[in-house]
Every structure is written in structure tokens, then in C-alpha cells.
Design a protein around this motif. Structure first.
Motif, mmCIF file in Angstrom:
data_model
loop_
_atom_site.group_PDB
_atom_site.id
_atom_site.type_symbol
_atom_site.label_atom_id
_atom_site.label_comp_id
_atom_site.label_asym_id
_atom_site.label_seq_id
_atom_site.Cartn_x
_atom_site.Cartn_y
_atom_site.Cartn_z
ATOM 1 N N GLN A 1 2.132 87.892 -19.101
ATOM 2 C CA GLN A 1 3.421 87.595 -18.492
ATOM 3 C C GLN A 1 4.076 86.438 -19.242
ATOM 4 O O GLN A 1 3.445 85.410 -19.489
ATOM 5 N N ILE A 2 5.364 86.625 -19.583
ATOM 6 C CA ILE A 2 6.105 85.626 -20.350
ATOM 7 C C ILE A 2 7.416 85.326 -19.632
ATOM 8 O O ILE A 2 8.102 86.235 -19.153
ATOM 9 N N TYR A 3 7.765 84.032 -19.577
ATOM 10 C CA TYR A 3 8.994 83.600 -18.912
ATOM 11 C C TYR A 3 10.076 83.154 -19.893
ATOM 12 O O TYR A 3 11.267 83.330 -19.626
ATOM 13 N N TYR A 4 9.670 82.546 -20.990
ATOM 14 C CA TYR A 4 10.664 81.916 -21.868
ATOM 15 C C TYR A 4 10.185 81.941 -23.311
ATOM 16 O O TYR A 4 9.010 81.677 -23.603
ATOM 17 N N ILE A 5 11.124 82.268 -24.215
ATOM 18 C CA ILE A 5 10.888 82.206 -25.658
ATOM 19 C C ILE A 5 12.066 81.473 -26.293
ATOM 20 O O ILE A 5 13.232 81.745 -25.972
ATOM 21 N N GLY A 6 11.776 80.544 -27.185
ATOM 22 C CA GLY A 6 12.828 79.826 -27.901
ATOM 23 C C GLY A 6 12.380 79.485 -29.311
ATOM 24 O O GLY A 6 11.183 79.530 -29.627
#
Length: 209
Positions: free
Chosen positions: A163-168
Motif C-alpha cells: 500500500q502506497i500513499y505518496y510519491i514525490g
């Protein structure tokens, strides 16, 4: 092993605003250089564009992307312009659904699981289990002149999903510009290149006063 993972794309899920969004994060944040409308996920359950959030929403856990059939996940992220990457940011988990690691590849095309099995990543990162956003330095020399990047999460830290919430991303960018239009003017007229004047047998007559 063979894969029959689902293919998700942010463009099909809902309309996006093409205008830039104020991002009050680090000065070298590449948030507005990401083509959010064309992010693609393989084996993702949901809209992958929710992963690319403004800085003030980076800790938001109401929107996330989870893997579908198992704990493998591919996310392909295109940029609007050529970028040079120095850092990767990730918020995932928590706990066992946190990816164990992420492998990074560059290239314009969306790579399948079978494609990646034959390729060596430019860099591989061990993911730290945390509710905070982790910042991971990248080898800048390997990530210059990048038009898109593929992130491969091969396994979780014990769960059957990731599960992933944020990528930057952090780095610099350059605008794509067309080359200058060069107009050539005649320094001296060549009479042979101009139309003949009727009634002069091809000769250019001088004005009669």
C-alpha cells in the motif's frame, strides 16, 4: 512467473486539472513537472494519480494505491519536461503492507513485469517502515535527462499486498523548447528568380516618367 495483473491509469478514472497547483514543499520539488494524468499502474487497485499529491497533502491517508492480485506493483510516472532527479520520496505502509524495496528504471514505455525481469535497475532502495514520508537520495548521474520513470515494488514486508500513499521527486528540470525559426532574406535580388513581366520578353524594364 507469468503475470495477469490489472492495468490502471489515472486518465481513465476522472478528469484532471492541467493547470499548475501551488506546491509549498521543497524548492526543487518536481510535483508540477509530473504528468499526473498519464500515470499508469500495473497490478494496482485504484487510480494511481492519487499518489502524486501537493506537499501539504503528503501525510494524507484517505487516498492510496494498493496492489491487487499479490504484493507486486509497478507504477510508471511520465514528466512534462526533461528532469534531473536527486531524490525520491515515499509514504507507504504502515506495517507489513509497506514495500520491502523499490527498483527504479527510466524509459518512455510502460514496462511489464516480464520486461523488468530482463532489466537491471538504475538504482534499488530499501524502504523503511514508517508513517512518515521517507526521502531517499538518488545517484544523480544515472537520472539526468529523464522523461519518465518506472517504479517496481517487488514485495511487501510480510503482507499479501503493498500500500502506497505518496510519491514525490526532487531535482531540477528544463523546459522543452522548439529551435529558433531562421528566416533567410535576400541580400541582393536575383532577377532570374523572379517572374517575368508580360510584354517585356523577360526583361525588367525601368519605370518610364
Amino acid at each position: 512467473m507469468p503475470h495477469e495483473h490489472h492495468h490502471g491509469c489515472g486518465h481513465d478514472a476522472h478528469d484532471h486539472d492541467h493547470d499548475q497547483i501551488d506546491d509549498l514543499g521543497p524548492q526543487d520539488s518536481l510535483f508540477n513537472q509530473i504528468d499526473r494524468e498519464n500515470i499508469v499502474a500495473l497490478n494496482g487497485d485504484g487510480d494511481p494519480s492519487v499518489l502524486v499529491k501537493p506537499w501539504h497533502d503528503r501525510l494524507d491517508e484517505t487516498k492510496s494505491l494498493q496492489s491487487d492480485d499479490d504484493d507486486e506493483l509497478i507504477v510508471h510516472i511520465p514528466f512534462n519536461t526533461s528532469v534531473k532527479l536527486r531524490g525520491f520520496m515515499l509514504k507507504a505502509g504502515p506495517g507489513a503492507v509497506t514495500p520491502k524495496k523499490v527498483a527504479l528504471y527510466t524509459g518512455d514505455s510502460v514496462m511489464s513485469f516480464d520486461d523488468l525481469s530482463d532489466k537491471v535497475p538504475l538504482q534499488e532502495l530499501e524502504v523503511v517502515e514508517s508513517r512518515e514520508v521517507g526521502e531517499y537520495p538518488l545517484r544523480t548521474a544515472k537520472f539526468s535527462n529523464v522523461s519518465s520513470i518506472t517504479l517496481f515494488f517487488p514485495e511487501s514486508q510480510g503482507a499479501d499486498k503493498v500500500q502506497i500513499y505518496y510519491i514525490g521527486f526532487l531535482g531540477s528540470w528544463s523546459e522543452h523548447k522548439r529551435g529558433p525559426v531562421v528566416t533567410v532574406y535576400e541580400a541582393q535580388a536575383n532577377l532570374a528568380d523572379h517572374e517575368k513581366i508580360q510584354g517585356t520578353d523577360g526583361a525588367f524594364s525601368s519605370a518610364q516618367f
